[in-house]
Design a protein around this motif. Structure first.
Motif: not given
Length: 508
Positions: A465-474
């Protein structure tokens, strides 16, 4: 160190290290006055003892018919599947748990996480117990206990009760995952262990892939309680197999029983205090010590645990990703996890191919049973490349302007690499150490692996939720990149690293 060695010698005298009887030579004298041999017209007890050769005895699990061996593998595989499916089958039930029990998202994930924590703690008790009373009682007792606690979890109307019962169910099922490798080693000799070992290890990896699919359909159509009832059906199948066909495989126990039947003198049991001290050393103190003092154990635990934890993070993250970006229904989200199944199957094929074309080719080049452990690392080196590829692929293609098929397929190389890494690193660790140190090294791996795997889902939604899908998975991808060199370093410098160990390791 000296105290540990002394305890292990006591452990060996007990017979837990398969040295209790020396191929029928122990106690060949001293039984001439037994009643069985006193007035017998046939072979005396002394004759039977002198003629007994454990290596040729039909009761030796190595000498069982192929069908009997295959049945034992099938039984332990079915129990392992039950244990692993329980860890993820409730991943689709978070919203229903929130509504029924009025809890937060993090609290709703607790029944899943506590079960996973229990998978790491259960072997601490079950492993040593199986080497005292035998494997079969632990399998049956754990299966029955896990079945009863799962039944209770399905009927409870208390959230606290649900968490407790789920933890206890995982604790009971857990030993089947830890001692199964020992069972396979006890019924197949080294040259024939490759295929059954790989096929067995596939089953606990299939559980986390198949169970979310089942869970999604059950939760949507029947409610979350049916996820527990579904586990019961598989428990019943395992019970139907183990009750009539299950056999004891632990050599020390089988030899002891066989020796008593033939009239051999059986050494008395070691004192309880020595057993407790050895138990604490092998399964608690030494595993923790090895994680921080043995580079091989520490780095292997770190790498495997992080990637396992990433897999369990997806049980919370995948529904968030595909429902947020692609507006998938609950059932459609569950079907995404079939990619994990595909990756696990491909990983199994990769491991078998590496064994046939890379590992076995080393046999003619080295003395018998002296192949360096580093040659077990080929699948881990190959799989280490698939982990970041899958994670970054998923991270940057999970967008509304890109087809849902792309992030779904991205899970395949990740799960493929994860299976290759786990099995390869486990084989490398087992080949590196000897005796009871192997149990401590694998116990360390289990504790760290399930400890992280249980913790990661608890903050997965907040992270996405806080980092976004892109950066959380990255972020998960960057972790896999940072750890990628581990198997490559072990392959190149493994012999030097092994020489620095505080424990006995191969010098070849």
């Amino acid at each position: 160190m000296t105290a540990n060695i002394a305890l292990e010698k006591v452990f060996d005298r007990q017979g837990l290290a398969e040295k209790e009887f020396g191929h029928g030579q122990a106690a060949q004298s001293g039984n001439s006055d037994t009643e069985d041999g006193a007035n017998s017209d046939g072979p005396t007890a002394e004759t039977e003892q002198a003629a007994w050769d454990w290596n040729e005895d039909p009761h030796n699990p190595y000498n069982w018919p192929s069908a009997t061996k295959a049945m034992q593998v099938g039984i332990i595989a079915s129990i392992a599947f039950v244990a692993s499916m329980g860890s993820s089958i409730m991943s689709a039930a978070i919203e229903q748990l929130k509504d029924e029990f009025s809890v937060t998202t993090t609290q709703a994930i607790l029944p899943l996480s506590l079960y996973v924590f229990a998978l790491g703690l259960g072997p601490v008790m079950g492993g040593p117990l199986s080497e005292t009373v035998g494997r079969l009682p632990v399998y049956m007792g754990g299966l029955i206990g896990g079945t009863l606690f799962t039944l209770g979890a399905g009927f409870t109307h208390s959230f606290a009760g649900l968490n407790i019962l789920r933890f206890l169910a995982g604790f009971c099922f857990a030993p089947s995952l830890a001692i199964a490798t020992g069972t396979i080693n006890e019924i197949y000799k080294p040259a024939k262990r490759g295929l059954p070992s790989t096929l067995f290890i596939l089953t606990p990896f299939l559980g986390p892939g198949v169970a979310p699919v089942m869970g999604a359909f059950l939760v949507h159509r029947k409610g979350w309680r049916w996820t527990q009832y579904a586990i019961l059906f598989f428990c019943a199948l395992s019970l139907l197999l183990i009750v009539p066909f299950g056999r004891e495989t632990f050599h020390a126990v089988v030899k002891r029983r066989r020796a008593k039947k033939l009239g051999h003198v059986v050494e008395p049991s070691i004192p309880l205090r020595a057993k407790v001290q050895l138990f604490l050393t092998i399964t608690i103190f030494r595993p923790v010590l090895m994680m921080f003092t043995e580079p091989i154990v520490g780095l292997a635990c770190l790498y495997v645990s992080c990637e396992f934890a990433t897999l369990y993070t997806f049980f919370a993250a995948v529904p968030y990703i595909f429902q947020t970006v692609y507006h998938f229904s609950l059932e459609q989200t569950g079907l995404v996890f079939l990619s994990v199944v595909v990756g696990c199957v491909l990983g199994t094929v990769t491991i078998l191919l590496c064994d046939v074309f890379l590992y076995r080719r080393q046999i003619p080049r080295h003395p018998p049973h002296m192949i360096p452990p580093e040659y077990r690392l080929y699948p881990a080196m190959i799989g280490s490349l698939g982990l970041p590829v899958g994670l970054f692929w998923l991270a940057w293609t999970a967008r509304s302007d890109i087809s849902w098929a792309s992030p779904v397929v991205a899970l395949v190389p990740f799960s493929w690499g994860n299976l290759c890494l786990f099995i390869s690193m486990l084989q490398f660790t087992v080949d590196t150490y000897t005796g009871t140190v192997i149990a401590s090294a694998t116990s360390a791996n289990s504790l760290s692996r399930y400890g992280l795997s249980g913790a990661f889902p608890l903050f997965a939604i907040q992270m996405y939720t806080r980092l976004g899908i892109n950066w959380a998975t990255s972020l998960l991808g960057f972790v896999s990149v940072a750890l990628l060199p581990v198997p490559w370093i072990f392959f190149k410098y493994g012999k030097k690293i092994r020489a620095l160990s505080h424990y006995e390791t191969p010098t070849y």
